[in-house]
Design an enzyme around this catalytic site. Structure first.
Site, PDB file in Angstrom:
ATOM      1  N   ASP A 136      28.300 -35.275   7.332  1.00  0.00           N
ATOM      2  CA  ASP A 136      27.137 -34.454   7.693  1.00  0.00           C
ATOM      3  C   ASP A 136      27.433 -33.547   8.877  1.00  0.00           C
ATOM      4  O   ASP A 136      27.009 -32.388   8.909  1.00  0.00           O
ATOM      5  CB  ASP A 136      25.937 -35.351   7.999  1.00  0.00           C
ATOM      6  CG  ASP A 136      25.279 -35.890   6.732  1.00  0.00           C
ATOM      7  OD1 ASP A 136      25.366 -35.204   5.706  1.00  0.00           O
ATOM      8  OD2 ASP A 136      24.713 -36.986   6.776  1.00  0.00           O
TER       9      ASP A 136
ATOM     10  N   ASP B 219       0.847  -1.183   0.000  1.00  0.00           N
ATOM     11  CA  ASP B 219       0.000   0.000   0.000  1.00  0.00           C
ATOM     12  C   ASP B 219       0.889   1.240   0.000  1.00  0.00           C
ATOM     13  O   ASP B 219       2.094   1.159   0.233  1.00  0.00           O
ATOM     14  CB  ASP B 219      -0.903  -0.019   1.237  1.00  0.00           C
ATOM     15  CG  ASP B 219      -2.015   1.020   1.141  1.00  0.00           C
ATOM     16  OD1 ASP B 219      -2.186   1.612   0.059  1.00  0.00           O
ATOM     17  OD2 ASP B 219      -2.712   1.228   2.151  1.00  0.00           O
TER      18      ASP B 219
END
Length: 920
Positions: free
Chosen positions: A760, A395
């Site tokens: 990992d 807006d």
């Protein structure tokens, strides 16, 4: 008052349930005749209409109340039946359900199957390693998301609203009854006034309202004095609405047209009132609308769709390669059980089991960073959407502008500056007691008006003719001397001119002529074209014959001139827009405001207006026509909530990642439709509920910082996927080659699992890694095809050096028989782990690692630690447990050469690949 705005909002919610085509075909008149709340049992419209029409005494009886309110006991009893006065939000899930949602991703489910198979085959080592991966991944995600949700809940708890409630004093009743026995009259003290949390209100409570109060429930007015209500949060209508004790309009089935009702979610702009609570919580009009917003299901965001595509790409690759490895090893080695276990280990190695943990850790780290910049993240996925966003719909008011109107000019009827106009406007704003809107505040705060304080003290107020939105003007009558009164009127230009017969021109009062009227309209039109809101000022002298004036006295006025207002842009808006443009984000203005005012602001902040489309035009466009318009249009003005949502959906359907910034309930559908809904902490509750991101500061500059944080987040997630995908692909290719020629397994299943776990762990710190500046310059999004191509190009590079290691162990160190397979497997275990760890630094950047782009200290430290563990493990006392053995010292110079060659070839491939396909 634009009643269709709320209806359009309801249609937008129906659209989310698949009925949009039906509603789109309906003519506006047909839609207006459709009850808005026919699905609410009992009919909410009927309940409110009845409450507005019946006599007050009957309403008291119906709600078991009285003029001085309920007693505490009565309120408690009603509360048990009616429940708390709260609009139902999206219900938080339980911890167990949340834990399950964190677990049930494709990778965890797959690893669980593999762990179960390992357990059934009595391979406890593999079971423990795989199980550890699942537990770590699930718990990390659960903890990080719980922290983020807690932060969002704390934000909601920061706002605590109360209402002034009248409580009937039961003790006074008892005293009166007792003293009446002795024929003694007790002077009534009246009801007690207490401040009560809004959620404790019940039907039948009597509440008192004053300027600035929130309307805490749906109310029927009992008394009202100059009461003006802002219903923007309910209808999107910017101008306040005056409310009365008695409904003054026609009979209507739409409660919003009843001007003796006030609705939850709105607020008092000016005046005071006493009202009785009719409905609370989900039974209010606000609650019915909110229920539809929270009931609609979200479509998957760009982030969720991207992760799903990448996940299934890797899963499909694993499902193809694992059977191939199983059959090849079973056929060549003859041990089908060992081949099966090895194939299961390959499946684990191909599964990026840490992806959910890496993703969640990265997003959580981004959420923490954003919280320091006054941004609360409600949904972790939204952070990545910040980075992927390429269109921001917002807006104008409060985002581009300061959300505060300033008086910019005061001119005569032909546009020349005139201080007399300012004096009249000041007197009018100073003495009115009704609605003091932003225009009046701007007049009173104008710097030039300091000297007008003395002017005001020279006058006394005689009377006032309040503002209403039918006349669109208001007047005050003042007296400087007792020999005459002055009526000063200000309002909309058309309305003021309609009650004027003369104008003040060049210091003289002249009658209206066609030529003068033409000049007046040209002057006001030119001011409007500059984006100024124009208010006309008129006056006339009256004899001091009466003290009460009415609308009939607003006639035969003299037009004095105009005051023109502007909502100026924020100083930070232009640099913020420039920054967003530099980062590849197109800003589009979606506003309900006037197109001329919007265009003026856009010019001031440097936002190029390539096209402008009005709400009426959007209404007439088909989806195909609107799809063309959204790409070529910068400003959409005079929009309804449905228009906003439709534009967002069309942009999304065209492949854009769309952000929408809004703060009213009329913005909720568009917030839901966007990939990333952005609201502010001052927004209505339902807008905050529909949003993914809540800003503590309504600023585009904050959004720009969020975009950069989102891109950093995405970059680090993408690093993990690229590293894992290419490394795993290379490992499988190496295994296939080795399985075809070696008389033994190139690596035991346990070796593969331990290597995969260490690898990992080395990447757990990726969320805290640095990101190259070049990666932040444009929107980034998931591309499964790009990751697949990257895997095919970079995976085989590691296989080249794996095969080189095979040849080294076979020919140089003589590990070429089953009796020497442990030496062979130990050599490939170290080389495989170190090359996988090295690829972390090679693929994390397009530049030369360690020199042009350095990893964060956390990532650097973790990879060094894992490399040291990998080298020492075969030489440690645990080597026998892992079926490894120490390697001769002559192995390590060869290892250094292999790793250096690997780094050089990978860097060369990066350059060629970036030139050919780009580097995401």
């Amino acid at each position: 008052m634009n009643l269709n705005i709320l209806k359009d909002t309801f249609v937008s919610f129906v659209r989310t349930h698949g009925m949009d085509r039906h509603f789109r075909r309906l003519a506006p008149d047909m839609f207006r005749s459709t009850p808005l709340t026919k699905e609410v049992p009992p009919s909410l419209a009927e309940t409110l209409s009845t409450a507005a029409s019946i006599d007050i005494s009957e309403l008291y009886q119906k709600l078991h109340s009285r003029a001085d309110g309920l007693t505490e006991a009565e309120a408690d009893e009603i509360r048990i039946k009616a429940g708390p006065n709260e609009v139902e939000h999206e219900k938080p899930i339980s911890k167990w359900v949340h834990l399950w949602q964190c677990y049930k991703n494709p990778f965890n489910l797959l690893l669980t199957v593999l762990a179960t198979v390992s357990f059934l085959t009595e391979d406890m080592k593999a079971t423990i390693v795989i199980g550890s991966m699942v537990v770590l991944s699930t718990l990390m995600r659960f903890i990080q998301e719980s922290r983020s949700n807690t932060a969002a809940d704390k934000l909601k708890a920061m706002v605590s609203n109360t209402a002034t409630v009248l409580r009937h004093d039961l003790a006074q009743d008892i005293a009166e009854e007792a003293l009446r026995y002795f024929d003694v009259t007790l002077h009534p003290k009246g009801a007690r006034r207490i401040e009560l949390p809004i959620k404790k209100l019940v039907p039948g409570d009597i509440v008192q309202l004053s300027a600035g109060d929130m309307i805490p429930a749906d109310l029927r007015l009992l008394t009202a004095k100059d009461l003006f209500i802002s219903q923007a949060a309910m209808t999107g209508e910017s101008l306040p609405v005056e409310k009365f004790v008695v409904h003054r309009g026609l009979d209507t089935s739409n409660p919003l047209e009843l001007d003796n009702l006030c609705f939850m979610g709105t607020n008092v702009v000016s005046g005071s009132a006493t009202a009785i609570v009719v409905t609370t919580g989900n039974r209010t009009y606000f609650g019915a609308l909110a229920e539809r917003v929270t009931a609609s299901d979200r479509t998957p965001t760009a982030f969720q769709s991207g992760v799903n595509k990448v996940s299934w790409l890797l899963i499909r690759f694993m499902m193809v390669m694992t059977p191939v490895v199983f059959l090849l090893n079973g056929y060549t080695k003859g041990d089908w059980v060992e081949a099966f276990l090895f194939a299961m280990s390959i499946a684990v190695g191909l599964t990026p089991e840490m992806l959910p943990m890496i993703v969640t850790s990265t997003l959580a780290k981004g959420a923490v960073a954003l919280s320091r910049k006054k941004v609360i993240v409600k949904r972790l996925d939204a952070i990545q959407n910040f980075g992927a966003m390429d269109v921001l719909c917002t807006d104008k008011t409060g985002t581009l502008t300061q959300d505060k109107i300033f008086l910019e000019r005061h001119t005569d009827i032909l546009g020349e500056q005139d201080d007399l106009v300012l004096e009249y406007a000041y007197l009018n704003s100073h003495y009115q007691t009704g609605l003091k809107n932003l225009l009046d505040v701007a007049v009173l705060e104008h710097a030039e008006l300091q000297r007008e304080m003395a002017l005001a003290s020279a006058y006394r107020k005689v009377d006032e003719i309040p503002f209403d939105f039918q006349r669109r003007r208001m007047s005050v009558v003042v007296s400087e001397r007792d020999d005459h009164h002055e009526l000063i009127c200000k309002g909309a230009v058309e309305e003021i001119v309609s009650v004027c017969t003369h104008a003040r021109h060049n210091g003289e009062v002249v009658p209206f002529t066609k030529e003068l009227l033409q000049e007046i309209y040209e002057t006001t039109s030119s001011l409007n074209a500059e984006g100024l809101r124009v208010v006309a000022v008129a006056a006339k002298d009256l004899p001091p014959t009466k003290e009460v004036y009415g609308v009939a006295d607003e006639s035969d006025l003299v037009l004095i001139g105009y005051i023109a207002f502007l909502d100026p842009p924020k100083e930070s808006t232009k640099p913020a827009l420039d920054a967003l443009k530099e980062h590849g984000i197109t800003v589009k203005i979606l506003t309900g405001d006037n197109e001329l005012v919007t265009a003026k602001i856009c010019r001031q902040v440097g936002l190029q207006v390539d096209g402008m489309v009005l709400g009426n035009d959007v209404e007439k466009m088909s989806d195909a026509e609107l799809s063309v318009a959204v790409d070529t249009t910068t400003v959409f003005a005079k929009l309804s909530p449905t228009h906003k949502e439709r534009i967002v959906r069309v942009l999304h359907d065209k492949g854009h990642v769309v952000g929408f910034m809004g703060d009213g309930i009329n913005d909720a559908p568009a917030l839901r439709a966007a990939d990333i809904g952005i609201s502010v902490d001052t927004a209505v509750d339902i807008a905050k509920e529909a949003a993914d991101i809540i800003l503590l500061e309504k600023s585009l500059m904050v959004l720009e910082e969020g975009v950069l944080e989102g891109r950093k987040t995405f970059a680090n997630m993408l690093k993990y996927i690229k590293m894992t995908a290419s490394s795993n692909f290379g490992n499988v290719f190496s295994v296939l080659v080795a399985s075809a020629f070696l008389p033994f397994l190139p690596m035991l299943p346990l070796h593969l699992l331990v290597q995969n776990l260490l690898y990992d762990i080395s990447q757990i710190t990726i969320p805290f890694d640095n990101v190259d500046k070049e990666f932040l310059e444009k929107p980034q999004r998931w591309n499964a095809g790009e990751i697949g191509r990257f895997m095919v190009f970079f995976g085989p590079i590691s296989s080249i050096f794996d095969i080189t290691t095979f040849a080294l162990m076979w020919y140089i160190f003589g590990a070429n028989t089953p009796e020497h397979q442990t030496l062979f497997q130990s050599g490939w275990f170290i080389e495989g782990l170190l090359s996988q760890t090295l690829i972390v630094h090679m693929i994390r950047t397009r530049k030369i690692p360690f020199f042009q782009s350095r990893a964060s200290w956390a990532l650097m430290s973790m990879t060094i630690i894992i490399m040291i563990i990998g080298i020492l493990l075969p030489m440690s006392p645990l080597a026998h447990y892992f079926k490894l053995q120490a390697l001769p010292l002559t192995y390590f110079p060869w290892l250094v050469l292999i790793l250096m060659a690997y780094a050089v070839l990978t860097q060369a491939m990066k350059g060629w690949y970036a030139r050919r396909f780009g580097w995401q």
